[in-house]
Design a protein around this motif. Structure first.
Motif, PDB file in Angstrom:
ATOM      1  N   SER A 134      17.874 107.439  27.012  1.00  0.00           N
ATOM      2  CA  SER A 134      16.589 107.635  26.344  1.00  0.00           C
ATOM      3  C   SER A 134      15.448 107.676  27.351  1.00  0.00           C
ATOM      4  O   SER A 134      15.581 107.252  28.502  1.00  0.00           O
ATOM      5  CB  SER A 134      16.347 106.510  25.337  1.00  0.00           C
ATOM      6  N   LEU A 135      14.318 108.168  26.899  1.00  0.00           N
ATOM      7  CA  LEU A 135      13.099 108.228  27.700  1.00  0.00           C
ATOM      8  C   LEU A 135      12.024 107.399  27.004  1.00  0.00           C
ATOM      9  O   LEU A 135      11.770 107.577  25.809  1.00  0.00           O
ATOM     10  CB  LEU A 135      12.629 109.676  27.851  1.00  0.00           C
ATOM     11  N   THR A 136      11.401 106.494  27.743  1.00  0.00           N
ATOM     12  CA  THR A 136      10.311 105.683  27.216  1.00  0.00           C
ATOM     13  C   THR A 136       9.021 106.047  27.938  1.00  0.00           C
ATOM     14  O   THR A 136       8.933 105.904  29.164  1.00  0.00           O
ATOM     15  CB  THR A 136      10.585 104.178  27.389  1.00  0.00           C
ATOM     16  N   VAL A 137       8.050 106.551  27.191  1.00  0.00           N
ATOM     17  CA  VAL A 137       6.742 106.877  27.750  1.00  0.00           C
ATOM     18  C   VAL A 137       5.857 105.642  27.581  1.00  0.00           C
ATOM     19  O   VAL A 137       5.514 105.261  26.464  1.00  0.00           O
ATOM     20  CB  VAL A 137       6.119 108.093  27.041  1.00  0.00           C
ATOM     21  N   ALA A 138       5.514 105.014  28.694  1.00  0.00           N
ATOM     22  CA  ALA A 138       4.780 103.745  28.664  1.00  0.00           C
ATOM     23  C   ALA A 138       3.321 103.949  29.053  1.00  0.00           C
ATOM     24  O   ALA A 138       3.028 104.519  30.114  1.00  0.00           O
ATOM     25  CB  ALA A 138       5.435 102.734  29.602  1.00  0.00           C
ATOM     26  N   THR A 139       2.427 103.497  28.205  1.00  0.00           N
ATOM     27  CA  THR A 139       1.001 103.519  28.495  1.00  0.00           C
ATOM     28  C   THR A 139       0.508 102.088  28.645  1.00  0.00           C
ATOM     29  O   THR A 139       0.687 101.273  27.741  1.00  0.00           O
ATOM     30  CB  THR A 139       0.216 104.216  27.366  1.00  0.00           C
ATOM     31  N   ILE A 140      -0.085 101.801  29.776  1.00  0.00           N
ATOM     32  CA  ILE A 140      -0.621 100.460  30.021  1.00  0.00           C
ATOM     33  C   ILE A 140      -2.114 100.482  29.697  1.00  0.00           C
ATOM     34  O   ILE A 140      -2.880 101.230  30.313  1.00  0.00           O
ATOM     35  CB  ILE A 140      -0.399 100.024  31.479  1.00  0.00           C
ATOM     36  N   VAL A 141      -2.511  99.685  28.724  1.00  0.00           N
ATOM     37  CA  VAL A 141      -3.923  99.605  28.351  1.00  0.00           C
ATOM     38  C   VAL A 141      -4.503  98.314  28.924  1.00  0.00           C
ATOM     39  O   VAL A 141      -3.805  97.311  29.061  1.00  0.00           O
ATOM     40  CB  VAL A 141      -4.098  99.639  26.821  1.00  0.00           C
ATOM     41  N   PRO A 142      -5.777  98.334  29.291  1.00  0.00           N
ATOM     42  CA  PRO A 142      -6.374  97.136  29.900  1.00  0.00           C
ATOM     43  C   PRO A 142      -6.388  95.948  28.950  1.00  0.00           C
ATOM     44  O   PRO A 142      -6.670  96.090  27.760  1.00  0.00           O
ATOM     45  CB  PRO A 142      -7.801  97.585  30.240  1.00  0.00           C
ATOM     46  N   LEU A 191      -0.827 108.060  31.133  1.00  0.00           N
ATOM     47  CA  LEU A 191      -2.118 107.728  30.538  1.00  0.00           C
ATOM     48  C   LEU A 191      -2.867 109.023  30.275  1.00  0.00           C
ATOM     49  O   LEU A 191      -3.004 109.866  31.167  1.00  0.00           O
ATOM     50  CB  LEU A 191      -2.939 106.835  31.476  1.00  0.00           C
ATOM     51  N   ALA A 192      -3.338 109.211  29.065  1.00  0.00           N
ATOM     52  CA  ALA A 192      -3.993 110.459  28.662  1.00  0.00           C
ATOM     53  C   ALA A 192      -5.139 110.816  29.593  1.00  0.00           C
ATOM     54  O   ALA A 192      -6.004 109.986  29.880  1.00  0.00           O
ATOM     55  CB  ALA A 192      -4.501 110.332  27.223  1.00  0.00           C
ATOM     56  N   LEU A 205      -6.579 104.606  22.788  1.00  0.00           N
ATOM     57  CA  LEU A 205      -6.119 105.090  24.090  1.00  0.00           C
ATOM     58  C   LEU A 205      -4.603 105.261  24.101  1.00  0.00           C
ATOM     59  O   LEU A 205      -4.077 106.272  24.582  1.00  0.00           O
ATOM     60  CB  LEU A 205      -6.543 104.108  25.186  1.00  0.00           C
ATOM     61  N   ALA A 206      -3.889 104.300  23.550  1.00  0.00           N
ATOM     62  CA  ALA A 206      -2.433 104.384  23.483  1.00  0.00           C
ATOM     63  C   ALA A 206      -1.992 105.539  22.590  1.00  0.00           C
ATOM     64  O   ALA A 206      -1.059 106.283  22.920  1.00  0.00           O
ATOM     65  CB  ALA A 206      -1.856 103.064  22.981  1.00  0.00           C
ATOM     66  N   ALA A 207      -2.695 105.701  21.459  1.00  0.00           N
ATOM     67  CA  ALA A 207      -2.348 106.777  20.526  1.00  0.00           C
ATOM     68  C   ALA A 207      -2.604 108.147  21.141  1.00  0.00           C
ATOM     69  O   ALA A 207      -1.784 109.074  21.000  1.00  0.00           O
ATOM     70  CB  ALA A 207      -3.135 106.616  19.230  1.00  0.00           C
ATOM     71  N   ASP A 208      -3.738 108.298  21.843  1.00  0.00           N
ATOM     72  CA  ASP A 208      -4.057 109.570  22.487  1.00  0.00           C
ATOM     73  C   ASP A 208      -3.029 109.901  23.575  1.00  0.00           C
ATOM     74  O   ASP A 208      -2.625 111.062  23.729  1.00  0.00           O
ATOM     75  CB  ASP A 208      -5.452 109.515  23.107  1.00  0.00           C
ATOM     76  N   SER A 209      -2.623 108.891  24.320  1.00  0.00           N
ATOM     77  CA  SER A 209      -1.632 109.110  25.380  1.00  0.00           C
ATOM     78  C   SER A 209      -0.295 109.537  24.794  1.00  0.00           C
ATOM     79  O   SER A 209       0.363 110.456  25.306  1.00  0.00           O
ATOM     80  CB  SER A 209      -1.459 107.825  26.200  1.00  0.00           C
ATOM     81  N   ALA A 210       0.125 108.883  23.725  1.00  0.00           N
ATOM     82  CA  ALA A 210       1.388 109.239  23.084  1.00  0.00           C
ATOM     83  C   ALA A 210       1.335 110.660  22.526  1.00  0.00           C
ATOM     84  O   ALA A 210       2.292 111.438  22.662  1.00  0.00           O
ATOM     85  CB  ALA A 210       1.716 108.243  21.973  1.00  0.00           C
ATOM     86  N   LYS A 211       0.198 111.009  21.906  1.00  0.00           N
ATOM     87  CA  LYS A 211       0.053 112.353  21.327  1.00  0.00           C
ATOM     88  C   LYS A 211       0.081 113.416  22.412  1.00  0.00           C
ATOM     89  O   LYS A 211       0.735 114.461  22.264  1.00  0.00           O
ATOM     90  CB  LYS A 211      -1.256 112.419  20.543  1.00  0.00           C
ATOM     91  N   GLU A 212      -0.620 113.164  23.511  1.00  0.00           N
ATOM     92  CA  GLU A 212      -0.667 114.123  24.612  1.00  0.00           C
ATOM     93  C   GLU A 212       0.704 114.282  25.260  1.00  0.00           C
ATOM     94  O   GLU A 212       1.136 115.399  25.554  1.00  0.00           O
ATOM     95  CB  GLU A 212      -1.699 113.658  25.639  1.00  0.00           C
ATOM     96  N   ALA A 213       1.387 113.166  25.470  1.00  0.00           N
ATOM     97  CA  ALA A 213       2.723 113.222  26.068  1.00  0.00           C
ATOM     98  C   ALA A 213       3.711 113.919  25.140  1.00  0.00           C
ATOM     99  O   ALA A 213       4.553 114.712  25.586  1.00  0.00           O
ATOM    100  CB  ALA A 213       3.212 111.812  26.383  1.00  0.00           C
ATOM    101  N   GLN A 214       3.607 113.638  23.852  1.00  0.00           N
ATOM    102  CA  GLN A 214       4.500 114.265  22.875  1.00  0.00           C
ATOM    103  C   GLN A 214       4.313 115.782  22.857  1.00  0.00           C
ATOM    104  O   GLN A 214       5.285 116.542  22.780  1.00  0.00           O
ATOM    105  CB  GLN A 214       4.232 113.683  21.489  1.00  0.00           C
ATOM    106  N   ARG A 215       3.072 116.218  22.969  1.00  0.00           N
ATOM    107  CA  ARG A 215       2.788 117.653  22.985  1.00  0.00           C
ATOM    108  C   ARG A 215       3.386 118.320  24.226  1.00  0.00           C
ATOM    109  O   ARG A 215       3.971 119.406  24.148  1.00  0.00           O
ATOM    110  CB  ARG A 215       1.273 117.882  22.930  1.00  0.00           C
ATOM    111  N   ALA A 233      -0.328  95.887  27.022  1.00  0.00           N
ATOM    112  CA  ALA A 233      -1.613  95.440  27.569  1.00  0.00           C
ATOM    113  C   ALA A 233      -1.387  94.575  28.799  1.00  0.00           C
ATOM    114  O   ALA A 233      -0.570  93.653  28.785  1.00  0.00           O
ATOM    115  CB  ALA A 233      -2.398  94.657  26.512  1.00  0.00           C
ATOM    116  N   HIS A 234      -2.114  94.907  29.866  1.00  0.00           N
ATOM    117  CA  HIS A 234      -2.017  94.121  31.105  1.00  0.00           C
ATOM    118  C   HIS A 234      -3.270  94.375  31.921  1.00  0.00           C
ATOM    119  O   HIS A 234      -3.934  95.406  31.759  1.00  0.00           O
ATOM    120  CB  HIS A 234      -0.779  94.528  31.900  1.00  0.00           C
TER     121      HIS A 234
END
Length: 293
Positions: free
Chosen positions: A30-38, A8-9, A60-70, A87-88
């Motif tokens: 493979s690697l899966t980067v999972a972000t759980i959003v409320p 999570l970013a 929030l999901a997009a920011d987390s993916a961008k940060e992890a990708q960097r 979402a959960h």
């Protein structure tokens, strides 16, 4: 099959990304980067509020993916990396959903921020997952940056010498073969800080500890005799005054991971640590992998 890492970013730290990258590379998966959003609670709401909430969750999901990708771009990451949002109402519940949905092989988490650098600290989310996750859970120490070569270099199996833990050694040996890295098996012989009252003296403690070490060495040797480990697998008894000293004396390698097994509870296969495993996890200087019972 994939390795899932929760991220999570701004909150997770980058340590779990480094560990998950090494694990996925070593497993050649493979690697899966999972972000759980409320997920919002169900209540009367206008369409505008719903739209704003959905936009915030997407961002929030997009920011987390961008940060992890960097971050992954700065290290030797696997070629196949997927970014996934779910979402959960709880992070732990959401990660279990992702693990089941993707048929994940392993879940990787970071340590809580409430601890020293280089220390494995189990936060509330990790604690819940250690009690409920159906696949092995790996936890990175705070500030972990991964091995220089990118891949894991050795896996050490913590072996308490019980009959139930014999099967764990076999499972870790199979995992070492899949990871294509050496296996080591260690039994920790720890002198309790209050083993005996002061009037008995340290000699009694030394005698008891020496006898326990001898018995542990014989039990370890039985693993080789029974064919559970090969002739080239180091079998060690490491002792110390407390768990922290014993762990420090184990001589860890860069890129090593410590595997701990658990016992099944109530007939359900899930990860659950006993008191001994919890103590080892708290003082481990390397990432810890906890296998379900």
């Amino acid at each position: 099959m994939t390795v899932v890492v929760g991220y999570l970013a701004g909150k997770s730290g980058t340590a779990p990304l480094h560990l998950a990258s090494s694990v996925a590379r070593s497993l050649r998966t493979s690697l899966t980067v999972a972000t759980i959003v409320p997920r919002p609670w169900t209540f009367p709401s206008t369409a505008r509020v719903d739209a704003e909430y959905a936009a915030w969750a997407d961002q929030l999901a997009a920011d987390s993916a961008k940060e992890a990708q960097r971050e992954l771009a700065s290290i030797t990451a696997p070629e196949d990396v997927v970014f996934h949002s779910h979402a959960h109402r709880s992070v732990s519940g959401g990660l279990i959903d992702v693990v089941n949905e993707l048929d994940a092989e392993m879940l990787v988490l970071g340590s809580s921020a409430n601890g020293q650098l280089g220390q494995v600290v189990v936060g509330s989310t990790a604690d819940r997952l250690l009690h409920s996750c159906p696949v092995p859970v790996a936890i990175a120490p705070r500030g972990y940056r991964g091995p220089r070569g990118g891949n894991l270099t050795r896996i050490t199996c913590g072996y308490p010498g019980t009959s139930e833990s014999v099967a764990v050694v076999g499972r870790v040996a199979e995992l070492a073969e899949r990871l294509d890295i050496p296996l080591r098996v260690i039994t920790f012989a720890v002198r309790g800080r209050t083993m005996y009252p002061p009037e008995v003296g340290l000699h009694a403690e030394d005698s008891v500890l020496a006898a326990w070490e001898s018995q542990a060495a014989e039990t370890l040797a039985g693993l080789r005799t029974d064919g559970l480990v090969g002739e080239n697998v180091p079998l060690q008894v490491v002792s110390g005054n407390g768990w922290d000293q014993a762990m420090d004396d184990a001589e860890w390698e860069d890129g090593e991971i410590l595997a701990l097994g658990t016992s099944p509870r109530a007939g359900i296969e899930h990860v659950f640590l006993g008191s001994r495993g919890t103590k080892i996890l708290r003082v481990s200087p390397v990432p810890v992998l906890v296998l379900p019972g």
